[in-house]
Design a protein around this motif. Structure first.
Motif, PDB file in Angstrom:
ATOM      1  N   ILE A 145       0.825  -1.218   0.000  1.00 35.21           N
ATOM      2  CA  ILE A 145       0.000   0.000   0.000  1.00 35.21           C
ATOM      3  C   ILE A 145       0.858   1.266   0.000  1.00 35.21           C
ATOM      4  O   ILE A 145       0.361   2.359   0.280  1.00 35.21           O
ATOM      5  CB  ILE A 145      -0.976   0.025   1.191  1.00 35.21           C
TER       6      ILE A 145
ATOM      7  N   ILE B 130      -0.128  -6.851   4.721  1.00 28.45           N
ATOM      8  CA  ILE B 130       0.062  -5.497   4.234  1.00 28.45           C
ATOM      9  C   ILE B 130       1.530  -5.094   4.404  1.00 28.45           C
ATOM     10  O   ILE B 130       2.066  -5.121   5.515  1.00 28.45           O
ATOM     11  CB  ILE B 130      -0.845  -4.503   4.985  1.00 28.45           C
TER      12      ILE B 130
ATOM     13  N   ILE C  86      -8.693   3.192   0.485  1.00 30.62           N
ATOM     14  CA  ILE C  86      -8.622   2.222  -0.611  1.00 30.62           C
ATOM     15  C   ILE C  86      -9.934   1.462  -0.724  1.00 30.62           C
ATOM     16  O   ILE C  86     -10.427   1.190  -1.828  1.00 30.62           O
ATOM     17  CB  ILE C  86      -7.445   1.256  -0.392  1.00 30.62           C
TER      18      ILE C  86
ATOM     19  N   TRP D 104      -0.461   4.466  -1.763  1.00 31.31           N
ATOM     20  CA  TRP D 104      -1.513   5.196  -1.053  1.00 31.31           C
ATOM     21  C   TRP D 104      -0.969   5.886   0.190  1.00 31.31           C
ATOM     22  O   TRP D 104      -1.431   6.970   0.549  1.00 31.31           O
ATOM     23  CB  TRP D 104      -2.656   4.249  -0.700  1.00 31.31           C
TER      24      TRP D 104
ATOM     25  N   THR E 110      -3.294  -1.309  -6.609  1.00 36.65           N
ATOM     26  CA  THR E 110      -3.490  -1.603  -5.186  1.00 36.65           C
ATOM     27  C   THR E 110      -4.967  -1.825  -4.881  1.00 36.65           C
ATOM     28  O   THR E 110      -5.329  -2.743  -4.127  1.00 36.65           O
ATOM     29  CB  THR E 110      -2.949  -0.454  -4.325  1.00 36.65           C
TER      30      THR E 110
ATOM     31  N   LEU F  60      -6.294   2.332   4.649  1.00 33.84           N
ATOM     32  CA  LEU F  60      -7.005   1.183   4.087  1.00 33.84           C
ATOM     33  C   LEU F  60      -8.446   1.524   3.746  1.00 33.84           C
ATOM     34  O   LEU F  60      -8.958   1.117   2.693  1.00 33.84           O
ATOM     35  CB  LEU F  60      -6.955   0.003   5.065  1.00 33.84           C
TER      36      LEU F  60
END
Length: 334
Positions: A12, A40, A145, A15, A24, A142
């Motif tokens: 990640i 992760i 996302i 991001w 992603t 997260l």
């Protein structure tokens, strides 16, 4: 038979640095649909922060039980110290454990708002607070996302989790030597799903965590080097009509030479606003169909789950998960 069960790894870092990387999004969406657990990497949590967390866990749980019990708070507060065998997570699914309140883990909880902080070790509070801040940042990255993957407005999770009931639960699974009876079926932490949107887990690389796959077999899982284990909770499953998976998991402590090998973990629960009404997103309900879940607030859902795990009242609202636990094979694919 060789299992194809695997917890995927998703980077990640794009991001974290502020880029909206579509690769992603696709990878995380696939992991949420097929496993519900993700390794992760690229999360940006400094090693000194996780080292400090481990030091805090060692320092507090290394004290005598009598010293630790000074920091017990009422269960309703969800704060402070929980001794071994004071909870049974399987009750949160409505599943009877082998013995009432039989989970062998001990824990210490802190969260948003008022906390109870032990006076020893002195470094405990700053070390734990540093990890709490980092884990919250990862959780919020997260959910950004998630919003892209679910096709909702970018501020969707800000609206339902801008004042989230966030809790960091530090766990220790060690038992005193000599407490283990030959042939005993020990439960470090009973079968359960997490309650909220997403959980960010730091854990050492000691076996014990087991995840129930779609093959109805329990699989051993441990964090990869430098990774945080992330799993979805019930709120994410409710939002997506179970398209995203709130995966059942448990902890079975490894027994070495008649004693349990020590295992530590710290789970950051990003649960959502207490008053947020959680309804299934329309795009996940088949035309002419009805959602699997009735609307419920985050606070109502968590209260039902906690009444099971801590007060011994079977949660009757988790029928599908309870059925999966009871149908699961006792064997584990390693």
């Amino acid at each position: 038979m060789v299992s194809d069960f695997v917890v995927p790894t998703v980077d990640i870092s794009a991001w974290v640095s502020g880029e909206r990387d579509e690769q992603t999004v696709r990878e995380l969406d696939l992991a949420c649909r097929t496993v519900g657990f993700v390794q992760i990497v690229g999360h940006g949590v400094p090693a000194e922060v996780t080292d400090g967390l481990a030091d805090a866990i060692d320092g507090f749980f290394g004290q005598s039980l009598e010293a630790k019990k000074r920091w017990i708070r009422p269960a309703s507060e969800n704060r402070g110290y929980s001794p071994p065998k004071s909870e049974s997570l399987s009750y949160s699914l409505g599943v009877d454990p082998v013995a009432r309140m039989n989970d062998y883990f001990e824990a210490y909880n802190i969260g948003v708002g008022k906390n109870t902080w032990p006076d020893e070790p002195t470094a405990f509070r700053p070390q734990v607070e540093a990890h709490f801040r980092e884990a919250r940042r990862v959780a919020e990255t997260l959910t950004s996302i998630f919003a892209a993957a679910l096709g909702v407005e970018p501020d969707f999770f800000d609206r339902i989790a801008g004042n989230s009931i966030d809790v960091l639960r530090m766990n220790n699974y060690a038992l005193e030597p000599g407490e283990i009876e030959p042939g005993a079926d020990l439960t470090g932490m009973g079968e359960h799903t997490d309650f909220g949107i997403v959980t960010v887990l730091w854990a050492d690389q000691v076996a014990g965590l087991q995840v129930l796959g779609t093959d109805n077999v329990w699989h051993d899982v441990q964090p990869a080097d430098g990774a945080l284990l992330v799993n979805l909770g019930d709120i994410s499953a409710r939002l997506t009509n179970d398209v995203w998976m709130s995966t059942l998991h448990r902890v079975k402590p490894p027994i070495v030479g008649g004693t349990i090998e020590r295992r530590r973990s710290a789970a950051f629960f990003h649960d959502g606003n207490g008053d947020a009404l959680i309804e299934t997103l329309p795009r996940f309900v088949p035309e002419g169909g009805v959602p699997l879940y009735e609307p419920i607030t985050v606070a109502e859902h968590i209260a039902a789950k906690l009444a099971g795990s801590r007060e011994g009242h079977k949660n009757t609202g988790a029928v599908r998960d309870a059925a999966r636990v009871l149908a699961a094979s006792p064997g584990v694919t390693r």
